[in-house]
Each structure stands twice: as structure tokens, then as C-alpha cells.
Design a protein around this motif. Structure first.
Motif, PDB file in Angstrom:
ATOM      1  N   SER A 157     -17.377  -9.639   7.305  1.00 27.73           N
ATOM      2  CA  SER A 157     -18.601 -10.418   7.458  1.00 27.73           C
ATOM      3  C   SER A 157     -19.282 -10.046   8.773  1.00 27.73           C
ATOM      4  CB  SER A 157     -18.266 -11.918   7.447  1.00 27.73           C
ATOM      5  OG  SER A 157     -19.431 -12.689   7.617  1.00 27.73           O
ATOM      6  N   THR A 158     -20.574  -9.719   8.697  1.00 24.33           N
ATOM      7  CA  THR A 158     -21.291  -9.178   9.857  1.00 24.33           C
ATOM      8  C   THR A 158     -22.535 -10.008  10.133  1.00 24.33           C
ATOM      9  OG1 THR A 158     -20.507  -6.928   9.399  1.00 24.33           O
ATOM     10  CG2 THR A 158     -22.481  -7.140  10.767  1.00 24.33           C
ATOM     11  N   THR A 159     -22.724 -10.344  11.400  1.00 20.64           N
ATOM     12  CA  THR A 159     -23.911 -11.069  11.842  1.00 20.64           C
ATOM     13  C   THR A 159     -24.894 -10.104  12.471  1.00 20.64           C
ATOM     14  OG1 THR A 159     -22.682 -13.117  12.247  1.00 20.64           O
ATOM     15  CG2 THR A 159     -24.800 -12.888  13.362  1.00 20.64           C
ATOM     16  N   GLN A 212     -28.469  -9.910  14.570  1.00 25.71           N
ATOM     17  CA  GLN A 212     -29.401 -10.681  15.384  1.00 25.71           C
ATOM     18  C   GLN A 212     -30.581  -9.799  15.769  1.00 25.71           C
ATOM     19  OE1 GLN A 212     -26.551 -11.903  18.494  1.00 25.71           O
ATOM     20  NE2 GLN A 212     -26.997 -14.011  17.908  1.00 25.71           N
ATOM     21  N   SER A 217     -31.511 -14.501  13.159  1.00 24.54           N
ATOM     22  CA  SER A 217     -30.182 -13.987  12.810  1.00 24.54           C
ATOM     23  C   SER A 217     -29.868 -14.258  11.346  1.00 24.54           C
ATOM     24  CB  SER A 217     -29.102 -14.621  13.696  1.00 24.54           C
ATOM     25  OG  SER A 217     -28.965 -15.999  13.427  1.00 24.54           O
ATOM     26  N   THR A 248     -26.468 -13.266   8.182  1.00 24.64           N
ATOM     27  CA  THR A 248     -25.121 -12.767   7.930  1.00 24.64           C
ATOM     28  C   THR A 248     -25.102 -11.996   6.620  1.00 24.64           C
ATOM     29  OG1 THR A 248     -24.194 -14.687   9.072  1.00 24.64           O
ATOM     30  CG2 THR A 248     -22.695 -13.454   7.650  1.00 24.64           C
ATOM     31  N   ASN A 299     -27.369 -17.379   5.601  1.00 23.24           N
ATOM     32  CA  ASN A 299     -27.457 -18.040   6.911  1.00 23.24           C
ATOM     33  C   ASN A 299     -28.622 -17.527   7.757  1.00 23.24           C
ATOM     34  OD1 ASN A 299     -25.041 -19.483   6.321  1.00 23.24           O
ATOM     35  ND2 ASN A 299     -23.829 -17.729   6.993  1.00 23.24           N
ATOM     36  N   THR A 338     -25.557  -5.955  15.948  1.00 26.35           N
ATOM     37  CA  THR A 338     -24.656  -6.420  14.894  1.00 26.35           C
ATOM     38  C   THR A 338     -23.319  -6.782  15.513  1.00 26.35           C
ATOM     39  OG1 THR A 338     -23.597  -4.293  14.373  1.00 26.35           O
ATOM     40  CG2 THR A 338     -25.717  -4.761  13.320  1.00 26.35           C
TER      41      THR A 338
END
Length: 197
Positions: free
Chosen positions: A95-97, A99, A127, A129, A141, A175
């Protein structure tokens, strides 16, 4: 008849001043839906656990003479939408966020050569996900995606008349965790413009 029209106008102003007129949605006013932006991401070195890059994009779109924006609204905001994203040849293994810091939009057309008159807005930290996978990945999100513009007196004029419009986007992308050296493609969705009288 004149008295009725004047009274109606006065009542509209009173209701607007009292907050009795609800916000008005004007659809994808910046016509961002269906457009794409590519960002070259570079992996950090040493203890860095992020990939980073710079978002810079310029889009052109035509006037909409029927858009329902008064000459000077009390506010104009645009909620950015993202259909999906991809990371080129890289696969996301966790899982990668993502921004986008200082995500800035500037609106102009040929009549506004002075940058001081161009409506602009900045979201400090947009941001979202993405789940592990490859190809086009669904975004979840999504937050910090509302842009509230200044120079309100010029927004309606630019969007309705004056010839082709220009929307310029910029921001700093990171990321977490790092995705390596990749090309991030953001496929924008149809956002939502909202005015308040």
C-alpha cells in the motif's frame, strides 16, 4: 414590473448575505476530466524511503458561455478528482501513499497577461493511497483535494469568454514507501466546481 424585479434582486442579495442561498455546483468548470499528467519519480538514496518528483502541467480548454458563475461570486472552489493512476513499468508491492504538496492551479486566458490578475489556488497537501498492483490503479482515501481560488472577479470572465483558457498545475510529489525510479501517470477525473454567492 420594475418594482418587482428590483425587489427580487434586493431579496436575492439579502438571502445571499444571510447565507440562505446554498452553494451552487457548476460541474467540471476547469474541464480537467479526461486529462493526464506524467511525473518522473526518482528513488531516494541512503536511508530515504520515498520517491519524489515535480508535477508540472499545462492544459488548454474552451470557454463555456453557459456556465452558471456570476461576475463576482463570494467564493469559488474546485474539488479535484482522480480516475486512476499508474506507475509505468513498476509494480506496487505494498500500500502506497502519494502526496502532492503545494498543489497549485492557475487559471488564465489571453486577456490576463498580468499574473497578478490570474485566479489561483493552492492545496497544501493533496494525498491519496493506492493498493498493490500494476497497470491502472484505483485511488482511495483522496484528501486535501479542494482548491479555493482568489481573484474572484476574473473567474467568470475567463471561463465564459475571451478565447481558449489555460490551466497550469504544479506541485511536489512524494511516495511513501519508495516506488523506485518510475513514471507516475495521474488520470484526472471530472472535478466539481462550487460557487457561493
Amino acid at each position: 414590473m420594475k418594482r418587482v424585479v428590483i425587489l427580487g434582486s434586493v431579496l436575492a442579495l439579502v438571502f445571499a448575505g444571510c447565507g440562505l442561498i446554498p452553494p451552487i455546483e457548476v460541474g467540471d468548470a476547469l474541464q480537467l476530466g479526461g486529462k493526464s499528467t506524467q511525473v518522473s519519480l526518482g528513488a531516494g538514496t541512503g536511508a530515504t524511503t520515498q520517491s519524489s518528483g515535480t508535477l508540472s502541467a499545462t492544459f488548454s480548454f474552451e470557454d463555456n458561455p453557459n456556465i452558471n458563475i456570476p461576475l463576482t461570486p463570494s467564493s469559488f472552489s474546485y474539488r479535484v478528482a482522480i480516475s486512476n493512476v499508474s506507475f509505468g513499468t513498476c509494480s506496487i508491492t505494498s500500500s502506497t501513499t502519494v502526496q502532492i504538496q503545494n498543489f497549485t492551479a492557475v487559471l488564465s486566458d489571453a486577456a490576463f497577461t498580468d499574473s497578478a490578475g490570474r485566479p489561483s489556488a493552492t492545496a497544501s497537501n493533496l494525498s491519496f493511497t493506492v493498493a498493490p498492483g500494476s497497470g491502472n490503479l484505483t485511488v482511495s482515501n483522496l484528501s486535501g483535494n479542494e482548491l479555493t481560488f482568489n481573484n474572484l472577479g476574473n473567474i467568470g470572465t475567463i471561463l465564459r469568454q475571451g478565447g481558449p483558457n489555460t490551466l497550469t498545475l504544479s506541485g511536489s510529489v512524494t511516495t511513501s514507501p519508495s516506488v523506485g525510479n518510475c513514471t507516475l501517470t495521474i488520470n484526472w477525473g471530472a472535478g466539481t466546481g462550487t460557487i457561493r454567492l
